[in-house]
Design a protein around this motif. Sequence first.
Motif, PDB file in Angstrom:
ATOM      1  N   GLY A  47      23.014   6.438 -14.630  1.00 46.16           N
ATOM      2  CA  GLY A  47      22.105   7.379 -13.980  1.00 46.16           C
ATOM      3  C   GLY A  47      21.520   6.858 -12.688  1.00 46.16           C
ATOM      4  N   PRO A  48      20.260   7.230 -12.399  1.00 48.93           N
ATOM      5  CA  PRO A  48      19.634   6.823 -11.141  1.00 48.93           C
ATOM      6  C   PRO A  48      19.348   5.321 -11.107  1.00 48.93           C
ATOM      7  N   ASP A  49      19.553   4.730  -9.939  1.00 50.32           N
ATOM      8  CA  ASP A  49      19.225   3.312  -9.756  1.00 50.32           C
ATOM      9  C   ASP A  49      17.778   3.222  -9.266  1.00 50.32           C
ATOM     10  N   ARG A  50      16.878   2.953 -10.194  1.00 51.82           N
ATOM     11  CA  ARG A  50      15.460   2.828  -9.830  1.00 51.82           C
ATOM     12  C   ARG A  50      15.021   1.373  -9.984  1.00 51.82           C
ATOM     13  N   SER A  51      15.961   0.457  -9.694  1.00 53.45           N
ATOM     14  CA  SER A  51      15.673  -0.951  -9.935  1.00 53.45           C
ATOM     15  C   SER A  51      14.541  -1.475  -9.059  1.00 53.45           C
ATOM     16  N   GLY A  52      14.278  -0.800  -7.931  1.00 50.86           N
ATOM     17  CA  GLY A  52      13.159  -1.228  -7.093  1.00 50.86           C
ATOM     18  C   GLY A  52      11.833  -1.107  -7.821  1.00 50.86           C
ATOM     19  N   VAL A  53      11.760  -0.175  -8.781  1.00 50.23           N
ATOM     20  CA  VAL A  53      10.545  -0.031  -9.588  1.00 50.23           C
ATOM     21  C   VAL A  53      10.281  -1.326 -10.344  1.00 50.23           C
ATOM     22  N   ALA A  54      11.374  -1.951 -10.805  1.00 52.71           N
ATOM     23  CA  ALA A  54      11.238  -3.226 -11.507  1.00 52.71           C
ATOM     24  C   ALA A  54      10.724  -4.289 -10.544  1.00 52.71           C
ATOM     25  N   ALA A  55      11.232  -4.228  -9.308  1.00 53.30           N
ATOM     26  CA  ALA A  55      10.801  -5.220  -8.315  1.00 53.30           C
ATOM     27  C   ALA A  55       9.309  -5.082  -8.022  1.00 53.30           C
ATOM     28  N   LEU A  56       8.815  -3.850  -8.083  1.00 52.10           N
ATOM     29  CA  LEU A  56       7.390  -3.629  -7.810  1.00 52.10           C
ATOM     30  C   LEU A  56       6.503  -4.352  -8.803  1.00 52.10           C
TER      31      LEU A  56
END
Length: 310
Positions: A47-56
């Motif tokens: 699905g969507p790559d929201r890995s930047g949320v993890a970086a936050l």
Amino acid sequence: MSLPAGTRRVALKVDCDTLEGTREGVPRLVRILGDRGIRATFYFTFGPDRSGVAALRVFTRKGFLAKMLRSGAPSLYGWRTMLSGTLLPAPSIARGSEDAMRAAAEAGHDTGVHGWDHVGWHDRLPRMPPERVSEEYGLAHAEYLRVFGVPARTSAAPGWTVSPRSLEVQETRSLRHTSDTRLGAPFFPAAGGRAFTTLEIPTTLPTLDETLAWPDLRGDAAQRAFFRRAPRGTEVHTIHAEVEGRSKAELFAGILDDWLADGVTFPLLSDLADEALEHRSRIPVREVVTARLPGRGGTVATGWPEMATR
Ligand SMILES: [Zn+2]
């Protein structure tokens, strides 16, 4: 099945969490493994790559920043991955990397479902409405079917995060096995007052993104020495397309070469499933709980919490 004494085997499980990792890390891993005649099981996020949320979380979770900097997270994961879904829109991983996914299967590797929205699952599963759990899991399986043309026979939960509901949803698919947990021997999971019949094969070795944060393992030589002696019998080792397929590819290749030199062999997870299911009545039922592991933030699912010490 009984193996000769001293036999050491490592089943490789490749978790693919992000678009960058799948598009760039998977082809590199396929080359590294192919050069050495090794097969692995690749678990894809669709699905969507929201890995930047993890970086936050780097900036919001105490102790996380120090760990991320110590492990060199930006160079480990890449800045684009760190920003995906935050400053940059969340792209579809499957739409952006399906060629790399198919190429892994065509190279002889086994494939399965990792998840839909990796970050969302990992962060919110316990609070997710039951229908959302089945929806996300269903979306991932539908996308697997579209990409590979056949239904998935195995899945591996993002971040080793499960709930009684997610195990129930998995049970509705005719999976051969899952690999959702950490530590110990294959088992049938029990949770929420129910015992399930889908074989669970845990990851047994620490992961490189964990050991890189261990203060006593500084430098590639120390990492290689640790992994060289780590396999004791039959092990499952999870690697990440984002880590071993990118900035740590050379180190990973070195670890494989050490194992090959020592006679370690590399069965597929499905081979371990076949072996275990040959003697189905001997497979234990274990309650799934959470545990903490050295070098990993948050908790992971395990059926063998008594083994959660180093
Ligand atoms: Zn993952």
